[in-house]
Scaffold this active site. Structure first.
Site, mmCIF file in Angstrom:
data_model
loop_
_atom_site.group_PDB
_atom_site.id
_atom_site.type_symbol
_atom_site.label_atom_id
_atom_site.label_comp_id
_atom_site.label_asym_id
_atom_site.label_seq_id
_atom_site.Cartn_x
_atom_site.Cartn_y
_atom_site.Cartn_z
ATOM 1 N N GLU A 56 0.824 -1.203 0.000
ATOM 2 C CA GLU A 56 0.000 0.000 0.000
ATOM 3 C C GLU A 56 0.863 1.260 0.000
ATOM 4 O O GLU A 56 0.471 2.303 -0.512
ATOM 5 C CB GLU A 56 -0.922 -0.019 1.232
ATOM 6 C CG GLU A 56 -2.272 0.602 0.978
ATOM 7 C CD GLU A 56 -3.288 0.279 2.070
ATOM 8 O OE1 GLU A 56 -3.910 -0.792 1.976
ATOM 9 O OE2 GLU A 56 -3.452 1.069 2.997
ATOM 10 N N HIS A 59 7.818 -26.675 0.609
ATOM 11 C CA HIS A 59 7.122 -27.737 -0.116
ATOM 12 C C HIS A 59 5.988 -27.180 -0.959
ATOM 13 O O HIS A 59 5.054 -27.903 -1.302
ATOM 14 C CB HIS A 59 6.620 -28.779 0.891
ATOM 15 C CG HIS A 59 7.747 -29.406 1.653
ATOM 16 N ND1 HIS A 59 8.384 -30.543 1.239
ATOM 17 C CD2 HIS A 59 8.391 -28.998 2.777
ATOM 18 C CE1 HIS A 59 9.366 -30.828 2.091
ATOM 19 N NE2 HIS A 59 9.390 -29.906 3.029
ATOM 20 N N LYS A 95 -13.177 2.317 -1.678
ATOM 21 C CA LYS A 95 -14.049 2.672 -0.547
ATOM 22 C C LYS A 95 -15.212 3.525 -1.049
ATOM 23 O O LYS A 95 -16.363 3.307 -0.698
ATOM 24 C CB LYS A 95 -13.267 3.480 0.500
ATOM 25 C CG LYS A 95 -12.351 2.659 1.409
ATOM 26 C CD LYS A 95 -11.814 3.548 2.543
ATOM 27 C CE LYS A 95 -10.872 2.794 3.466
ATOM 28 N NZ LYS A 95 -10.382 3.570 4.585
#
Ligand code: PA5
Length: 474
Positions: free
Chosen positions: A300, A329, A443
């Site tokens: 961000e 793995h 937003k």
């Protein structure tokens, strides 16, 4: 005297940064040459000067030094919560949630919520950073609202996710405890701006403040993170002392002596040669959620379309979360044989908080028996070393940050180190590391879709977007 007041002890807890495996001398053709540092000396000096000039505006840098009274208030509140509650629920998202999650995972018992009450010593902690209806409903099934405190955290006081959770918690509390609902909510927010402070004032809710100028992802060391930590029995003074100690180490002007500046310089140099991915791979379950916290901080802060001079640059490096040994793995095959597009930062620990011996059982099978008698400690450290070696041998870039132990002091150091690394990287990239216009757009679109007053134009903008073409749907 607390141990963090002893300078010798602090020095023994100093984090170590090893970047040998970033360098051409070790990593080969994809490595960074020493000349690259000398060539950029003027750029580093200028960025260091700007960091010094801007220090007073980077309010988050003051947090380790200027919160004596707040810390006391937090500790008093936490002591009451610890004695009287069974659950402490953080309602928040992004910078209001990732720090609390990371710190609690690092410093509490790894299975904290599952411990019996007397061993836990405090309430269970839930950090609800999503609005998945199933998650909200399932929380209702495991808490007794009458024995729960909800800590609603939102710096802006307007984030839809958090405010909808506040509405949910308020209704739940009114139904369960009636008029006493106000005693079950603690608001953490800006002192002046936003709706949460209005609600807190109207209802005389207990309130803590996110200091002015401290953005979400840089707020772990203020009440945003400190209250939940203290409620879990974490020594928040030691956490702040660790951050203060690292701030001291990172006040060096010279990039070669400043761990945060060096880490930033290395990442930016690597970015310039096409390393668009930054992997954080702790070899400790306690540090696994530091990767989530770091991912937000790095993504961000640096993911920006525009430079400060207004030019379009689309800066940034994609953070990837990995866990040693688990992801050996899963992802290490890619790290060793895949493209040269990533830098891996290993997080190691010298002394784990416990030692577990691998017992003898099948000594007649030598391929199994060789493990017996070693400790899991030696095993995980050997695997870290082996992975560092494999990555190096493949010519990919990595560096290692080592914590002598995982404790509140070293975690404070690590938080401060990454925050300063991010701020310095922002300076080197010439961007504003402290805003998040891309998040704001999402937003606003959410507000518009849900009919928030004042967002009618945004709603029209959304409605005018091109209709989906059925050709591209299956
Ligand atoms: O770092 C940031 O500023 C953001 O990630 C915010 O923390 C996040 O969007 C939540 O915002 P707020 O605390 O205002 O609810």
């Amino acid at each position: 005297m607390k141990r963090f007041e002893d300078r010798q002890w602090c020095d023994s807890m100093r984090l170590r940064v090893d970047y040998n495996n970033m360098m051409r001398e070790f990593a080969g053709q994809h490595g960074i040459s020493e000349d690259a540092f000398s060539a950029r000396k003027a750029q580093y000096d200028a960025a260091a000067c700007r960091m010094e000039e801007k220090r007073s505006t980077m309010k988050w840098r003051a947090l380790p030094f200027q919160q004596k009274e707040v810390v006391q208030e937090i500790q008093e509140t936490a002591a009451w919560v610890r004695a009287n509650c069974d659950a402490f629920v953080v309602l928040g998202i992004g910078g209001s949630a990732l720090g609390p999650i990371a710190v609690q995972q690092a410093l509490s018992h790894l299975r904290y919520n599952e411990l019996p009450t007397e061993k836990r010593g405090g309430p269970k902690l839930y950090v609800e950073d999503n609005v998945d209806p199933e998650r909200m409903a399932s929380l209702r099934d495991v808490i007794d609202p009458a024995r729960t405190i909800f800590n609603v955290i939102t710096k802006s006081g307007s984030t839809s996710e958090t405010m909808s959770q506040l509405l949910w918690a308020t209704a739940l509390l009114k139904e369960s405890v009636g008029e006493a609902w106000r005693d079950h909510i603690i608001a953490t927010t800006d002192a002046e701006k936003g709706n949460l402070i209005k609600i807190a004032k109207e209802n005389a809710l207990r309130t803590f403040y996110v200091p002015d100028g401290v953005g979400g992802r840089f707020s772990e060391l203020c009440p945003v993170g400190l209250l939940a930590a203290a409620v879990c029995g974490i020594d928040i003074e030691e956490l702040l002392a660790g951050a203060a100690y690292m701030d001291g180490l990172c006040s060096e002007h010279d990039v070669l002596k400043n761990p945060a500046y060096m880490l930033a310089a290395l990442e930016v140099l690597a970015m310039e040669q096409g390393c668009n991915i930054s992997v954080l791979m702790p070899y400790a379950d306690s540090l696994r959620f530091m990767s989530d916290w770091y991912a937000q901080l790095w993504a961000e802060s640096l993911g920006k379309r525009y430079a400060l001079d207004g030019s379009e640059i689309h800066a940034g490096q994609t953070p990837v979360k990995a866990l040693g040994v688990t992801d050996q793995h899963s992802q290490v095959q890619l790290y060793t044989e895949g493209p040269f597009d990533k830098v891996i930062t290993f997080l190691g620990v010298d002394r784990y908080r416990t030692e577990v011996v691998i017992p003898h059982a099948y000594d007649h099978i030598s391929d199994v028996a060789f493990l017996s008698g070693h400790t899991f400690n030696a095993l995980i450290q050997a695997e870290q070393l082996a992975t560092e070696y494999a990555v190096l041998k493949s010519g990919h870039l990595s560096k290692t940050i080592t914590l002598p132990e995982v404790n509140a002091f070293t975690l404070g150091e690590l938080i401060c180190l990454f925050e300063l690394q991010t701020a310095f990287a922002g300076e080197l990239l010439g961007i504003d590391a402290f805003n998040q216009p891309g998040v704001e757009e999402g937003k606003k679109a959410t507000y518009a879709l849900l009919g928030k007053p004042g967002y009618e134009q945004k709603k029209a903008e959304l409605a005018a977007r091109p209709a989906r073409n059925a050709r591209y749907q299956i």
